[in-house]
Write a protein that holds these residues in place. Structure first.
Motif, PDB file in Angstrom:
ATOM      1  N   LEU A 104     -41.963  46.113  -9.355  1.00 31.63           N
ATOM      2  CA  LEU A 104     -42.294  46.770  -8.091  1.00 31.63           C
ATOM      3  C   LEU A 104     -41.183  46.572  -7.067  1.00 31.63           C
ATOM      4  N   ALA A 105     -40.662  45.348  -6.985  1.00 28.69           N
ATOM      5  CA  ALA A 105     -39.584  45.059  -6.036  1.00 28.69           C
ATOM      6  C   ALA A 105     -38.329  45.855  -6.380  1.00 28.69           C
ATOM      7  N   LEU A 106     -37.960  45.868  -7.650  1.00 27.57           N
ATOM      8  CA  LEU A 106     -36.769  46.611  -8.044  1.00 27.57           C
ATOM      9  C   LEU A 106     -36.935  48.102  -7.761  1.00 27.57           C
ATOM     10  N   GLY A 107     -38.112  48.646  -8.033  1.00 24.52           N
ATOM     11  CA  GLY A 107     -38.337  50.057  -7.777  1.00 24.52           C
ATOM     12  C   GLY A 107     -38.141  50.419  -6.313  1.00 24.52           C
ATOM     13  N   ALA A 108     -38.687  49.609  -5.404  1.00 21.66           N
ATOM     14  CA  ALA A 108     -38.519  49.873  -3.972  1.00 21.66           C
ATOM     15  C   ALA A 108     -37.070  49.712  -3.549  1.00 21.66           C
ATOM     16  N   HIS A 109     -36.382  48.753  -4.145  1.00 18.04           N
ATOM     17  CA  HIS A 109     -34.964  48.536  -3.829  1.00 18.04           C
ATOM     18  C   HIS A 109     -34.101  49.697  -4.323  1.00 18.04           C
ATOM     19  N   ARG A 110     -34.337  50.131  -5.551  1.00 14.62           N
ATOM     20  CA  ARG A 110     -33.539  51.219  -6.119  1.00 14.62           C
ATOM     21  C   ARG A 110     -33.731  52.530  -5.364  1.00 14.62           C
ATOM     22  N   ARG A 111     -34.953  52.802  -4.968  1.00 15.61           N
ATOM     23  CA  ARG A 111     -35.257  54.101  -4.360  1.00 15.61           C
ATOM     24  C   ARG A 111     -35.025  54.126  -2.854  1.00 15.61           C
ATOM     25  N   HIS A 112     -35.203  52.989  -2.193  1.00 15.04           N
ATOM     26  CA  HIS A 112     -35.133  52.980  -0.731  1.00 15.04           C
ATOM     27  C   HIS A 112     -34.139  51.952  -0.176  1.00 15.04           C
ATOM     28  N   HIS A 113     -33.532  51.166  -1.047  1.00 14.07           N
ATOM     29  CA  HIS A 113     -32.517  50.173  -0.647  1.00 14.07           C
ATOM     30  C   HIS A 113     -33.079  49.043   0.217  1.00 14.07           C
ATOM     31  N   TYR A 114     -34.376  48.778   0.115  1.00 13.58           N
ATOM     32  CA  TYR A 114     -34.944  47.642   0.835  1.00 13.58           C
ATOM     33  C   TYR A 114     -34.435  46.345   0.209  1.00 13.58           C
ATOM     34  N   ARG A 115     -34.227  45.331   1.034  1.00 17.89           N
ATOM     35  CA  ARG A 115     -33.659  44.070   0.546  1.00 17.89           C
ATOM     36  C   ARG A 115     -34.677  42.939   0.459  1.00 17.89           C
ATOM     37  N   TYR A 116     -35.597  42.867   1.392  1.00 20.06           N
ATOM     38  CA  TYR A 116     -36.557  41.763   1.415  1.00 20.06           C
ATOM     39  C   TYR A 116     -37.956  42.339   1.229  1.00 20.06           C
TER      40      TYR A 116
END
Length: 234
Positions: A104-116
């Motif tokens: 879930l964390a990787l998906g949000a990071h890959r798609r939206h570039h969120y870090r924390y």
């Protein structure tokens, strides 16, 4: 270069993904994803067939397999584990279990570039499965252990309260039960995002490269709440 297949049925979504890391060329990543409550058994293996066919890959060409090991739906985890273990055993290939919270964390990071990110899944019984992560350039580092707890006990990771946090996963539908300091620290919540095999296969490829593949019989689902559920049922 390795070819990996991942499958997931840990939530209301069902998904499969194939990754072929190719020397001198871009990675080939093919996936299927559907919201299929109560239809995982019917859809999971056909999805596997679809991604293999689209990639032009035979099962014997796979170097390793992976699946969403949990936490998540007990029934869904067992469906994915059984399918992945059966394929890995039949092909004599290593198997890797991938955290649904990390995916879930990787998906949000890959798609939206969120870090924390704080990923949280609704565990029912007034609890959430949760963990906090720091992401950078496709890498996901755990800041807390994965655990199950009442949403009232959720806290921001020590020493990281000043970051712009993003909440991901169905557990954030329990927003009203979260402590005020957690609510104040969250810049955004994405309660509808589901874990996907597309992100799991990327995590599995890194783990496989690090030598973490195991015989199929040694890889088991991670429920987090198995002992708690047993105690409450007594």
């Amino acid at each position: 270069m390795p070819i990996l297949l991942a499958l997931d049925a840990s939530s209301s979504a069902c998904s499969a993904a194939l990754l072929h890391r190719r020397e001198g060329a871009d990675d080939l990543l093919i996936s299927r994803f559907e919201l299929t409550p109560r239809a995982h058994t019917r859809r999971l293996l056909p999805m596997v067939d679809e991604v293999l066919a689209e990639a032009g890959v035979a099962p014997a060409d796979l170097d390793a397999l992976a699946y969403g090991r949990g936490p998540g739906s007990f029934t869904g985890l067992r469906i994915a584990a059984g399918a992945a273990q059966g394929l890995a055993f039949g092909l004599d290939r290593p198997l890797l279990g991938v955290s649904t919270l990390q995916a879930l964390a990787l998906g949000a990071h890959r798609r939206h570039h969120y870090r924390y990110l704080i990923t949280a899944l609704d565990a029912r019984m007034g609890e959430v499965y949760t963990a906090a992560w720091q992401c950078d350039r496709g890498r996901v580092e755990a800041l807390t252990e994965e655990t199950v707890m009442p949403p009232e006990r959720l806290r921001l990771p020590a020493g990281h309260a000043d970051h712009d946090w993003v909440g991901v996963g169905s557990g954030w539908s329990l927003w009203e039960a979260m402590p005020a300091e957690v609510q104040a620290g969250m810049g955004l919540c994405l309660p509808d995002q589901e874990a996907a095999a597309e992100d799991m296969v990327l995590l599995a490829a890194d783990a496989f490269a690090a030598g973490e593949g195991r015989p199929a019989a040694e890889v088991q689902p991670v429920y987090l709440r198995d002992r708690v559920a047993w105690r409450k049922s007594r």
